[in-house]
Write an enzyme that holds these catalytic residues in place. Structure first.
Site, mmCIF file in Angstrom:
data_model
loop_
_atom_site.group_PDB
_atom_site.id
_atom_site.type_symbol
_atom_site.label_atom_id
_atom_site.label_comp_id
_atom_site.label_asym_id
_atom_site.label_seq_id
_atom_site.Cartn_x
_atom_site.Cartn_y
_atom_site.Cartn_z
ATOM 1 N N LYS A 37 12.054 -2.656 -18.231
ATOM 2 C CA LYS A 37 10.899 -2.207 -19.162
ATOM 3 C C LYS A 37 11.086 -2.403 -20.630
ATOM 4 O O LYS A 37 10.090 -3.003 -21.227
ATOM 5 C CB LYS A 37 10.551 -0.629 -18.845
ATOM 6 N N GLY A 87 4.100 3.617 -16.715
ATOM 7 C CA GLY A 87 3.014 4.224 -15.800
ATOM 8 C C GLY A 87 1.608 4.379 -16.479
ATOM 9 O O GLY A 87 1.174 3.307 -16.844
ATOM 10 N N PHE A 144 0.835 -1.285 -0.036
ATOM 11 C CA PHE A 144 -0.038 0.040 0.171
ATOM 12 C C PHE A 144 0.849 1.233 0.044
ATOM 13 O O PHE A 144 0.699 2.340 0.616
ATOM 14 C CB PHE A 144 -0.974 -0.086 1.405
ATOM 15 N N GLY A 145 1.866 1.253 -0.912
ATOM 16 C CA GLY A 145 2.794 2.521 -0.775
ATOM 17 C C GLY A 145 2.175 3.432 -1.888
ATOM 18 O O GLY A 145 0.859 3.629 -1.785
ATOM 19 N N ASN A 146 2.941 4.123 -2.605
ATOM 20 C CA ASN A 146 2.516 5.397 -3.524
ATOM 21 C C ASN A 146 1.507 4.765 -4.659
ATOM 22 O O ASN A 146 0.200 5.400 -4.665
ATOM 23 C CB ASN A 146 3.683 5.725 -4.222
ATOM 24 N N VAL A 147 1.678 3.708 -5.458
ATOM 25 C CA VAL A 147 0.932 3.222 -6.539
ATOM 26 C C VAL A 147 -0.336 2.658 -5.965
ATOM 27 O O VAL A 147 -1.666 2.744 -6.344
ATOM 28 C CB VAL A 147 1.681 2.165 -7.507
ATOM 29 N N GLY A 148 -0.245 1.871 -5.111
ATOM 30 C CA GLY A 148 -1.245 1.235 -4.276
ATOM 31 C C GLY A 148 -2.515 2.169 -3.657
ATOM 32 O O GLY A 148 -3.558 2.095 -3.829
ATOM 33 N N THR A 149 -1.804 3.128 -3.016
ATOM 34 C CA THR A 149 -2.684 4.312 -2.714
ATOM 35 C C THR A 149 -3.388 4.960 -3.573
ATOM 36 O O THR A 149 -4.519 5.258 -3.763
ATOM 37 C CB THR A 149 -1.837 5.233 -1.771
ATOM 38 N N GLY A 191 4.077 8.078 -10.778
ATOM 39 C CA GLY A 191 3.105 8.848 -9.937
ATOM 40 C C GLY A 191 2.043 7.739 -9.559
ATOM 41 O O GLY A 191 1.556 7.026 -10.365
#
Lengths: 428, 428
Positions: B205, B134, B11-16, B302
């Site tokens: 990537k 992203g 639940f870091g940046n992307v999860g949030t 982001g």
């Protein structure tokens, strides 16, 4: 092995492109996608016409019935263009349980909703990636990659002919009519260029994109439309001094419950990503509340780029054959969550170019006209002081279009204003 | 109404970001897509940690078992990053018939093929749009919009941190270390920036993108990789004089049956669409045999942009729940149509910057070294004539990388060559 038989309605530029792709890449498509595509029948006007692609004459027909009534054909690709008889044919195909893939922007812009309903009723699909921006997959991205977003804005360079003309005018300082004549000579513009240069083509396309993005049918009569015929090298030159490039933009915005959609020549900052889109390339710039700014760039026309979109839709239709996806227009439904309004008094910054007599007091009078209608001025450039007739250029702050019209009408009456040369919206 | 329960791993940046999108746009998603998304459980390290989003504490858990063993959860989104324990958890979820959506580029680059096979075996999906670039839907476009094309080339700006650093260096004439320190202060670069500035992130990537595009697994050890730490303001300045902008590009090319994949600082013409991609924006430029050149531009990182890709994948997974799509790696299969080779002696034009003594004959000696190894020179710039140590810059025609290395090794031995400052490939 699953072989899928396809009927073509028409065999012009795009149809030929799609045919070549299936011929040349059919085996790779089979390996990666598991479907074997076969063009089984092609409707043409003249079976004996000489064509620039080798094709077995036995699959050509001049009878639509041979396609619509062929039970082996499950997908029909329509390349005729225009509303009739294309609409009539597409309706018949859908009713006969054939999925339809089309490049026909006018048909989808005017009748997409009813055709989709008919497709749904018959358990078949309606696909039209090729109808907007050629090979750029903007339809799929709106429908299947940005579904988690509220789309707030679309700005598109979606007509290659006008972008070619404006690029040439900008980079070579030439007049509109001169570049148009050259474009016609080179085949970049039609003998009758009206649909492109007057913005009809872009209008159909932005009708399709905005309807999808806002989940609300945006009829073409709700779209403000203005072509590029009035743009002069002087406008472009003064715009550049102010840091702007000129493009024919198709713009759709949704703020709260209000939608505005318009097509017109527009000044954009020189460092805007759309300002780097030159010649006949297309690009669509989107703003989503989650994804932020996103831009898609590529070939907006041509046999193979548009054919790429057609064949991609055909493959997608094969995969979804038991479960076609349809665009939801929930904002058109009874009791929909939002009461969507159309805004016909849109707001923009404006570039205004006048020719005036260089006399004391003229600037004050013009400023008074702007002020009277609530239009405030961001910058003024006065050129060639001391001559009799001099250019006077304004850039306004955000103003309502109707207020601008009123202010301009007053300005035209000011004694020392010799000519209102042009008014061009500015987007950032 | 179909409610779909989702488990989050991390639940870091992307999860949030994904959580916020489902919270804020969930109703619109329901209206347009017909699925009601519900985040049912979130695996965190510390349940009591203060978070920057309001979340019902009862859905937080520090036990993976509560997610993997919950029969109500059909989709798991993985946000942990790195290979272990992410791989272990993803394997367990797939085996327990849960579709997995992930943003984990290293995991997919290294284990994507085996994880996809496991997903297929268990009748569930594996989705990873968020792992590359992203919010830009390049995975879906490769898989579902360009299927009719043979992809010949990918050039991507797919690491935002290095693009930010190179943009700042280019526009402000500052040194690498100076801009890196600033980027770290502002949170644009990690405290340990190795993965970004040494090109590992871009390597993962491009491994994913090239594997998809060429239908052949491109292992990371097949990829040439070079970071941006050696780039100086002098390189950038001389490059600009020659009409080039510098970018860290991830490049993949397929010609006939040969693939080459590489990540390195690259000079590109100032009017190339990728040269307009500034700061932390990402862009992927693709060439297909039908579609021609196409470019996708947007936010490569982001919380909300990457969250947009995660939620889009979740929605797609809901629609495809009985019929998940898998990427075909037919060129890896026994008896495949093509015998694909990897080319580790790739070809490019090169920018070469030397510092030499300004003496008669030095240019002839250097030209001799190039000639000896078959490298031909396209242009030479000699600066500051008359000083003791002067810059001497070459741009070569197309040359093999190994030949270049040999020529440079000889050049370094020439008496009046004081320093080989830098060698940077040029793409057009």
């Amino acid at each position: 092995m699953e072989e899928v038989k396809i009927g073509f309605l028409g065999f012009g530029n795009v149809g030929t492109g799609a045919y070549k792709i299936i011929r040349d890449n059919g085996n790779d498509i089979f390996l990666s996608e598991g479907v074997r595509l076969k063009v089984a029948k092609i409707l043409v006007r003249d079976i004996n016409k000489k064509r620039n692609v080798e094709v077995d004459n036995s699959i050509l027909t001049d009878k639509f019935e041979e396609i619509v009534n062929d039970p082996g054909i499950s997908i029909v690709a329509e390349f005729m263009g225009g509303v009739e008889p294309a609409r009539d044919y597409v309706v018949s195909c859908l009713k006969n349980k054939k999925t339809v893939v089309t490049a026909n922007k006018e048909l989808i812009a005017k009748h997409g909703l009813e055709l989709q309903a008919l497709a749904k009723e018959n358990g078949v699909g309606l696909y039209y990636e090729a109808s907007v921006a050629g090979g750029i997959p903007v339809i799929k991205i709106l429908a299947e990659s940005l579904q988690a977003n509220k789309i707030g804005e679309i700005m598109g360079i979606i007509n290659g002919t006008t972008n070619y003309i404006l690029t040439k005018m900008s980079e070579e300082g030439r007049s509109f009519s001169d570049v148009l004549a050259e474009a016609q000579r080179l085949g970049y513009a039609e003998p009758d260029p009206t649909a492109d240069i007057e913005g009809y083509d872009a209008m159909y396309k932005i009708s399709i994109l905005s309807s999808m993005a806002f989940h609300k049918k945006v009829d073409v009569d709700k779209i403000y439309r203005e072509g590029i015929t009035q743009i002069t090298p002087e406008d472009i030159e003064y715009g550049r001094e102010l840091g702007f490039a000129i493009r024919l933009l198709a713009i759709a915005k949704k703020r709260n419950n209000t939608i505005e959609v318009r097509v017109h020549p527009t000044f954009i900052p020189l460092d805007h990503p759309l300002a780097a889109v030159r010649h006949s390339f297309n690009a669509v710039f989107l703003k989503g509340d989650a994804v932020g700014n996103i831009m898609l760039y590529g070939r907006g026309a041509g046999d193979l780029p548009t054919g790429s979109a057609i064949v991609s839709d055909i493959i997608t239709a094969c995969h979804q054959k038991d479960k076609h996806r349809y665009i939801s227009f929930y904002n058109d439904e009874e009791g929909s969550a939002e009461k969507i309004k159309f805004n016909d008094d849109w707001e923009s910054e404006f570039f205004v170019r006048l020719t005036v007599k260089d006399k004391p007091g003229v600037l004050a009078k013009i400023a008074g006209c702007f002020g009277k209608h609530g239009v405030s001025i961001a910058s003024v450039i006065q050129k060639d002081r001391g001559k009799d007739a001099v250019p006077l250029i304004f850039v306004t702050h955000l103003a309502k279009e109707l207020s601008m019209k009123k202010a301009i009408s007053d300005i035209a009456e000011v004694e020392d204003v010799l000519m209102v040369e042009n008014i061009i919206p500015v987007e950032r």
